[in-house]
Enzyme design. Structure first.
Site, PDB file in Angstrom:
ATOM      1  N   CYS A   1       0.801  -1.237   0.000  1.00 54.46           N
ATOM      2  CA  CYS A   1       0.000   0.000   0.000  1.00 54.46           C
ATOM      3  C   CYS A   1       0.831   1.284   0.000  1.00 54.46           C
ATOM      4  O   CYS A   1       0.478   2.241  -0.679  1.00 54.46           O
ATOM      5  CB  CYS A   1      -0.988  -0.006   1.153  1.00 54.46           C
ATOM      6  SG  CYS A   1      -2.062  -1.439   1.108  1.00 54.46           S
TER       7      CYS A   1
ATOM      8  N   HIS B   1      -3.940   6.666   3.895  1.00 57.49           N
ATOM      9  CA  HIS B   1      -4.268   5.477   3.113  1.00 57.49           C
ATOM     10  C   HIS B   1      -5.739   5.152   3.320  1.00 57.49           C
ATOM     11  O   HIS B   1      -6.239   5.157   4.440  1.00 57.49           O
ATOM     12  CB  HIS B   1      -3.385   4.316   3.589  1.00 57.49           C
ATOM     13  CG  HIS B   1      -3.685   3.023   2.901  1.00 57.49           C
ATOM     14  ND1 HIS B   1      -3.927   2.929   1.547  1.00 57.49           N
ATOM     15  CD2 HIS B   1      -3.790   1.757   3.396  1.00 57.49           C
ATOM     16  CE1 HIS B   1      -4.165   1.670   1.236  1.00 57.49           C
ATOM     17  NE2 HIS B   1      -4.083   0.943   2.331  1.00 57.49           N
TER      18      HIS B   1
ATOM     19  N   ASN C   1     -10.310  -0.138  -0.772  1.00 58.73           N
ATOM     20  CA  ASN C   1      -8.856  -0.068  -0.597  1.00 58.73           C
ATOM     21  C   ASN C   1      -8.186  -0.504  -1.907  1.00 58.73           C
ATOM     22  O   ASN C   1      -8.232  -1.674  -2.269  1.00 58.73           O
ATOM     23  CB  ASN C   1      -8.464  -0.995   0.562  1.00 58.73           C
ATOM     24  CG  ASN C   1      -6.970  -1.007   0.838  1.00 58.73           C
ATOM     25  OD1 ASN C   1      -6.180  -0.470   0.064  1.00 58.73           O
ATOM     26  ND2 ASN C   1      -6.590  -1.635   1.923  1.00 58.73           N
TER      27      ASN C   1
HETATM   28  O1  UT7 Z   1      -4.176  -1.889   3.044  1.00 56.66           O
HETATM   29  C1  UT7 Z   1      -4.016  -3.074   3.727  1.00 56.66           C
HETATM   30  C2  UT7 Z   1      -4.227  -2.823   5.162  1.00 56.66           C
HETATM   31  N1  UT7 Z   1      -5.374  -3.496   5.673  1.00 56.66           N
HETATM   32  C3  UT7 Z   1      -6.260  -2.861   6.455  1.00 56.66           C
HETATM   33  O2  UT7 Z   1      -6.229  -1.692   6.641  1.00 56.66           O
HETATM   34  C4  UT7 Z   1      -7.264  -3.672   7.173  1.00 56.66           C
HETATM   35  C5  UT7 Z   1      -7.321  -3.258   8.617  1.00 56.66           C
HETATM   36  N2  UT7 Z   1      -8.376  -3.938   9.290  1.00 56.66           N
HETATM   37  C6  UT7 Z   1      -9.679  -3.607   9.140  1.00 56.66           C
HETATM   38  O3  UT7 Z   1     -10.013  -2.701   8.393  1.00 56.66           O
HETATM   39  C7  UT7 Z   1     -10.701  -4.341   9.957  1.00 56.66           C
HETATM   40  O4  UT7 Z   1     -10.034  -5.145  10.912  1.00 56.66           O
HETATM   41  C8  UT7 Z   1     -11.635  -5.228   9.088  1.00 56.66           C
HETATM   42  C9  UT7 Z   1     -12.575  -4.345   8.256  1.00 56.66           C
HETATM   43  C10 UT7 Z   1     -10.831  -6.112   8.173  1.00 56.66           C
HETATM   44  C11 UT7 Z   1     -12.511  -6.093   9.992  1.00 56.66           C
HETATM   45  O5  UT7 Z   1     -13.250  -5.265  10.873  1.00 56.66           O
HETATM   46  P1  UT7 Z   1     -13.317  -5.604  12.412  1.00 56.66           P
HETATM   47  O6  UT7 Z   1     -14.214  -4.634  13.052  1.00 56.66           O
HETATM   48  O7  UT7 Z   1     -11.897  -5.687  12.898  1.00 56.66           O
HETATM   49  O8  UT7 Z   1     -14.033  -7.009  12.417  1.00 56.66           O
HETATM   50  P2  UT7 Z   1     -13.481  -8.378  12.986  1.00 56.66           P
HETATM   51  O9  UT7 Z   1     -12.422  -8.919  12.118  1.00 56.66           O
HETATM   52  O10 UT7 Z   1     -13.208  -8.201  14.443  1.00 56.66           O
HETATM   53  O11 UT7 Z   1     -14.753  -9.278  12.845  1.00 56.66           O
HETATM   54  C12 UT7 Z   1     -15.947  -9.049  13.600  1.00 56.66           C
HETATM   55  C13 UT7 Z   1     -16.980 -10.031  13.120  1.00 56.66           C
HETATM   56  C14 UT7 Z   1     -16.485 -11.477  13.061  1.00 56.66           C
HETATM   57  O12 UT7 Z   1     -17.544 -12.309  13.458  1.00 56.66           O
HETATM   58  P3  UT7 Z   1     -17.583 -12.953  14.915  1.00 56.66           P
HETATM   59  O13 UT7 Z   1     -16.325 -13.758  15.031  1.00 56.66           O
HETATM   60  O14 UT7 Z   1     -17.602 -11.776  15.864  1.00 56.66           O
HETATM   61  O15 UT7 Z   1     -18.827 -13.736  14.900  1.00 56.66           O
HETATM   62  C15 UT7 Z   1     -16.215 -11.691  11.595  1.00 56.66           C
HETATM   63  O16 UT7 Z   1     -16.360 -13.039  11.215  1.00 56.66           O
HETATM   64  O17 UT7 Z   1     -17.399  -9.695  11.796  1.00 56.66           O
HETATM   65  C16 UT7 Z   1     -17.314 -10.861  10.973  1.00 56.66           C
HETATM   66  N3  UT7 Z   1     -17.031 -10.450   9.603  1.00 56.66           N
HETATM   67  C17 UT7 Z   1     -18.012 -10.117   8.745  1.00 56.66           C
HETATM   68  N4  UT7 Z   1     -19.342 -10.086   8.883  1.00 56.66           N
HETATM   69  C18 UT7 Z   1     -20.057  -9.695   7.812  1.00 56.66           C
HETATM   70  C19 UT7 Z   1     -15.833 -10.315   8.986  1.00 56.66           C
HETATM   71  N5  UT7 Z   1     -16.021  -9.889   7.723  1.00 56.66           N
HETATM   72  C20 UT7 Z   1     -17.358  -9.771   7.563  1.00 56.66           C
HETATM   73  C21 UT7 Z   1     -18.161  -9.381   6.472  1.00 56.66           C
HETATM   74  N6  UT7 Z   1     -19.498  -9.356   6.655  1.00 56.66           N
HETATM   75  N7  UT7 Z   1     -17.646  -8.999   5.278  1.00 56.66           N
END
Ligand code: UT7
Length: 328
Positions: free
Chosen positions: A113, A255, A285
Site C-alpha cells: 500500500c 491510506h 482499498n
Molecule cells: O491496506 C491493507 C491494510 N489493511 C487494512 O487496513 C485492514 C485493517 N483492518 C480492518 O479494516 C478491519 O479489521 C476489518 C474491516 C478487516 C474487519 O473489521 P473488524 O471490526 O476488525 O471485524 P473483525 O475482524 O473483528 O470481525 C468481527 C466479526 C467477526 O464475526 P464474529 O467472530 O464476531 O462472529 C467476523 O467473522 O465480523 C465478521 N465479519 C463479517 N461479517 C459480515 C468479517 N467480515 C465480515 C463481512 N461481513 N464482510
C-alpha cells in the site's frame, strides 16, 4: 540539493462499479456491516483482460498532460505496485513502452500500500543531486483478481485503480516542493498480510491453486492496530522534522483502507475531519493507488490548490509504512 515539486497529477479508476449489494448475493455479509465497519459503499474493478499497466498508462498520460511535458522528456519512471501485469518484466517497463518514454530508466517498487510513497521517496533521492530531472511516479494496483471471493473478511475490502504524479525540479517561482519523506518497514510482521502462492517459495501449481494460496490473506484485527500506530508515528515524525504543527496542514490524505482507521488517525494527529480527503466509500482499498488517486481527484476538483500544505501517510503488507509532506 535541488528542490522537487509535483507538476502534474492523473488517475484512472476502472468503469465497472461493484456495490456492496454484489457481496450480499455471494457471501454471508451485508451492506450495513461493510459500511459501518469500513466506510466502503462500492469499489471499481477491472474487466477481464485488463492489467495494471493499462490503468497506470492512462493515469500517467493524464499527469503528463497536466504537467505539460511529453513522455520522451521523462528520465525516470517508478511504479509502486505489488500487482504488476507479469512477474517479470516490471510494470514500469510496460508503462515506458506504452507511453513511448524512450529516455527513461524504469523500475517497480514493491512495498504494497505505501508503494506510491516509497516511489516518491526513491524519486526524490534520484532527483536531489540533479542526476534525474523529470520523473513519473505511479501507485497502481489490481487487487480484485487476488481476492478469495469466499473469504468475507477480505473480499469486500479492495478495489482496483492507478494514480500518477509528474515530478520536476522546482523553479523557485512557485511554492511547490516536497518538504519531507519517511519510509519504514518491519519484516517481522510479514505474515499479517501476504499472498503465499505464485512466487518462488510456493510456485504456481494445480495444488497451490486448489488450496487457494494465490489469494490475499490478512489478519485484519492485528493490521488495524499497527496501522493506527504507524500512520500516526510516521506523520508526527515528518511534521516534527519540519517544525510544522497539525494546525498548519491544509489537507491530510491517509491510506484509504478503512474510515475508522482514518478517523482515529486524524483525531490523534489533531487534524479536523474537514481537512481529510476521503475516497474509501467509492473505491475501497486500492492499495498503492489510494493516495495518488485521492490526490489527483482533490486537485482536479479544486479542493487542493497550489501552495496548499499536504500530508499523506500509508501502511501495508511487509509491514511497510511511510508519510510525505509537501507544498503543492
Ligand atoms: O491496506 C491493507 C491494510 N489493511 C487494512 O487496513 C485492514 C485493517 N483492518 C480492518 O479494516 C478491519 O479489521 C476489518 C474491516 C478487516 C474487519 O473489521 P473488524 O471490526 O476488525 O471485524 P473483525 O475482524 O473483528 O470481525 C468481527 C466479526 C467477526 O464475526 P464474529 O467472530 O464476531 O462472529 C467476523 O467473522 O465480523 C465478521 N465479519 C463479517 N461479517 C459480515 C468479517 N467480515 C465480515 C463481512 N461481513 N464482510
Amino acid at each position: 540539493m535541488k528542490k522537487i515539486a509535483i507538476k502534474g497529477t492523473g488517475s484512472f479508476s476502472p468503469e465497472r462499479v461493484v456495490p456492496n449489494s454484489y457481496f450480499e448475493k455471494i457471501i454471508d455479509t451485508s451492506d450495513e456491516w461493510i459500511t459501518t465497519r469500513t466506510g466502503i459503499k462500492e469499489r471499481r474493478m477491472i474487466e477481464k483482460g485488463q492489467a495494471m499497466s493499462d490503468l497506470a498508462t492512462l493515469a500517467s498520460a493524464s499527469a503528463l498532460q497536466m504537467a505539460g511535458i511529453s513522455a520522451d522528456e521523462l528520465d525516470l519512471i517508478i511504479i509502486g505496485t505489488s500487482t504488476a501485469d507479469m512477474l517479470s518484466p516490471s510494470a514500469a517497463c510496460m508503462v515506458q513502452y506504452r507511453l513511448g518514454a524512450k529516455k527513461a530508466v524504469a523500475f517497480d517498487v514493491n512495498a504494497a500500500c505505501p508503494g506510491f510513497i516509497y516511489g516518491l521517496a526513491v524519486a526524490q533521492k534520484f532527483m536531489q543531486d540533479g542526476s534525474y530531472s523529470k520523473a513519473l511516479v505511479v501507485g497502481g494496483e489490481i487487487v480484485s483478481n487476488r481476492l478469495d471471493y469466499k473469504d468475507r473478511s477480505t473480499c469486500v475490502l479492495f478495489g482496483d485503480g492507478a494514480g500518477a504524479v509528474v515530478l520536476e525540479h522546482s523553479n523557485g517561482k512557485d511554492n511547490g516542493e516536497i518538504l519531507a519523506m519517511d519510509i519504514e518497514s518491519d519484516g517481522d510482521l510479514w505474515h499479517l498480510i501476504h499472498v503465499p502462492g505464485g512466487g518462488s517459495r510456493i510456485p504456481p501449481s494445480h495444488e497451490m491453486l486448489n488450496e487457494g494460496l494465490q489469494y490475499l490473506k490478512m489478519n485484519g484485527n492485528e493490521v488495524f492496530k499497527h496501522a493506527v500506530r504507524t500512520l500516526v508515528d510516521s506523520a508526527r515524525k515528518i511534521m516534527a522534522q519540519q517544525g510544522i504543527t497539525s494546525e498548519e496542514i491544509d489537507w491530510f490524505i491517509p491510506h484509504q483502507a478503512n474510515i475508522r482507521i482514518m478517523d482515529v488517525v486524524a483525531e490523534k494527529l489533531g487534524i479536523p475531519t474537514e481537512k481529510v480527503i476521503v475516497t474509501v466509500h467509492k473505491y475501497g482499498n486500492t492499495s498503492a493507488a489510494t493516495i495518488p488517486v485521492a490526490f489527483d481527484e482533490a486537485v482536479r476538483s479544486g479542493q487542493i490548490r497550489k501552495g496548499d500544505l499536504v500530508l499523506v501517510s500509508s501502511f501495508g503488507a511487509g509491514l511497510t509504512w511511510g508519510a510525505a509532506l509537501f507544498r503543492y
